[in-house]
Scaffold this motif. Structure first.
Motif, short mmCIF file in Angstrom:
data_model
loop_
_atom_site.label_atom_id
_atom_site.label_comp_id
_atom_site.label_asym_id
_atom_site.label_seq_id
_atom_site.Cartn_x
_atom_site.Cartn_y
_atom_site.Cartn_z
N ALA A 1 21.63 -26.62 14.62
CA ALA A 1 22.38 -25.61 13.86
C ALA A 1 21.90 -24.22 14.25
N ASN B 1 25.86 -26.65 9.56
CA ASN B 1 26.93 -27.60 9.84
C ASN B 1 26.47 -28.95 9.29
N TRP B 2 27.19 -30.00 9.57
CA TRP B 2 26.88 -31.29 8.97
C TRP B 2 26.03 -32.19 9.87
N THR C 1 29.23 -28.70 18.85
CA THR C 1 29.04 -27.50 18.03
C THR C 1 30.30 -26.67 17.88
N THR D 1 39.20 -26.78 12.76
CA THR D 1 38.64 -27.12 11.45
C THR D 1 38.58 -28.63 11.26
N ARG E 1 35.93 -32.80 5.22
CA ARG E 1 35.10 -33.85 4.66
C ARG E 1 35.42 -34.09 3.18
N GLU F 1 35.62 -29.90 1.75
CA GLU F 1 34.66 -29.19 2.61
C GLU F 1 35.20 -29.09 4.04
N THR F 2 34.80 -28.02 4.74
CA THR F 2 35.26 -27.82 6.11
C THR F 2 34.10 -27.45 7.02
N SER F 3 34.31 -27.67 8.30
CA SER F 3 33.33 -27.35 9.33
C SER F 3 34.08 -27.01 10.61
N ASP F 4 33.49 -26.15 11.44
CA ASP F 4 34.10 -25.80 12.72
C ASP F 4 33.44 -26.53 13.87
N SER F 5 33.09 -27.80 13.64
CA SER F 5 32.50 -28.66 14.67
C SER F 5 33.19 -30.02 14.62
N TYR G 1 32.52 -34.32 14.93
CA TYR G 1 31.45 -35.27 14.65
C TYR G 1 31.81 -36.67 15.14
#
Length: 430
Positions: free
Chosen positions: A60, A65-66, A174, A179, A182, A198-202, A204
């Motif tokens: 990170a 991030n997650w 990364t 978007t 989760r 929930e959101t992340s810009d990666s 997985y």
């Protein structure tokens, strides 16, 4: 872009406008073939890469991030756009950097609607060797069984993973410029996106979406390999404006879509491993590029982080200094690896850095960049060259990126800059 023969003759580069039998879960050596895959090749319905990304170790460097915490009774929904279409689809999941086996409780693929929502009636349950769940060993990856799923070139698809048990730190990518979503609990089959808070810009675990049964069932795929400028850093979120995306659009506009796969990693280097930006290019090339199905050409745009990474501005701390000769030898390794697999290697010149955090007062980095670009343009060692340096340069100052193409940091292109990069590629030469 010119052929290697042309480059040797002239000494200069020209500026010119990615329910068949499932493959088994395997370790870090990569996917192995199967009788089903061979039969598919013979029937002309071989798998093609629709979309891909390179896995990275949990980290990170630019904020939360997650990846480091991982997941526990979570559903992760991720949206990607495929470069070519087909009538069946399957996904690839990676646990390359996991320290323990990864349990995927279930997965689905669907056509994308808005945000985390998917189109009505499009959700397809995925299986792995006919079972809905699968365990991926540490340093392993798995490909799902193919599922009937008609998808067009440049269409977005949504892949949803349900992870019921604690995963530990997660293999991820990364910089996604997209978007991901989760939700708590099992929402793999949800049509609406209400549960995904929930959101992340990666990205997985998801490293590939493959298709078959379309017009592109032939070995003509293109892999773009490099660092953040291939990865699309500086492009707008959720717009698919990275240069490989723009290249895929150019192919689609001809009426002959092709597999165009993005294996860029922001911060990546040709010669040095990093703690946050992936294994060095000469090592990950075999894992990320040479395992992709149906690849004919690779475009290499990498080396600016080798040149600038020894300075104080490199995230995570400086990496060992790299000489011009060391960087050129790294490129030669990539060329040899590609040729050993019958893949054409196209060299892209390193893009302008003046005014960026890699622009040092003594102009040592600029001198190295010029020397590497001269070798790429004139050595004839690459099969062809695309001069992205000149495509992006300010006509009044060739060391600086033109303002119209600059995202603002004088290193990463804007959406317009990425479009110009794609336009610089000679499609016929690929």
């Amino acid at each position: 872009m010119r052929s290697r023969t042309s480059l040797r003759r002239t000494g200069v580069a020209l500026l010119s406008a990615a329910a068949l039998a499932a493959l088994p879960v395997v370790g870090g050596a990569g996917l192995t073939g199967s009788a089903g895959a061979v039969a598919a090749e013979q029937r002309g319905d071989a798998w093609q890469g629709g979309w891909a990304t390179s896995p990275q170790a949990p980290t990170a460097p630019f904020g939360p991030n997650w990846s480091q915490q991982g997941f526990d009774n979570h559903t992760v929904r991720q949206v990607v756009r495929v470069s070519t279409g087909g009538t069946k689809a399957r996904i690839e999941l990676s646990n390359r950097y996991g320290s323990t086996p990864l349990r995927i409780t279930g997965a689905t693929v669907a056509r994308t609607d808005k945000g985390a929502a998917v189109q009505k009636g499009s959700v397809r349950q995925l299986s792995f060797g006919k079972g809905r769940s699968v365990t991926i060993p540490a340093d392993g990856k798995v490909t799902s069984d193919g599922v009937p799923f008609k998808v067009k070139a440049l269409e977005s698809v949504t892949v949803t993973l349900y992870l019921a048990a604690p995963t530990g730190p997660a293999t991820f990518h990364t910089f996604s410029a997209a978007t991901s979503y989760r939700a708590q609990g099992d929402h793999r089959s949800d049509r609406d996106g209400a549960a995904f808070k929930e959101t992340s810009d990666s990205w997985y675990y998801l490293t590939g979406v493959e298709v078959t049964g379309g017009k592109s069932a032939r070995r003509d795929g293109v892999v773009t390999f490099g660092d953040s400028i291939t990865d699309g850093v500086g492009s707008s979120l959720n717009t698919n404006n990275r240069y490989p995306d723009e290249l895929a659009e150019r192919f689609a506009a001809t009426g002959h879509p092709r597999s165009v796969l993005n294996h860029g990693i922001g911060g990546n280097q040709v010669t040095n491993d990093t703690t946050w930006a992936g294994e060095k290019g000469i090592a990950r090339f075999k894992k990320d590029v040479l395992t992709e199905p149906g690849v004919r050409t690779v475009i290499v745009l990498e080396g600016i982080n080798d040149i600038g990474g020894s300075g104080p501005s490199f995230p995570g701390g400086p990496t060992p200094e790299v000489s011009v000769s060391q960087l050129i030898e790294g490129h030669r390794s990539l060329i040899r690896q590609a040729h050993a697999k019958g893949i054409k290697a196209v060299g892209a010149t390193l893009t302008p850095i003046k005014g960026s955090f890699y622009d040092d007062a003594q102009k040592v980095n600029e001198a190295k960049r010029d020397a590497v670009n001269h070798w790429i343009r004139t050595s004839g060692e690459y099969d062809a060259v695309v001069d992205l340096d000149r495509a992006l340069a300010d006509p009044s100052d060739q060391d600086r990126m033109a303002t119209a193409y600059d995202s603002g940091d004088h290193l990463h292109p804007s959406d317009a800059g990425y479009r110009v990069m794609a336009e610089a590629v000679d499609l016929d030469a690929l």
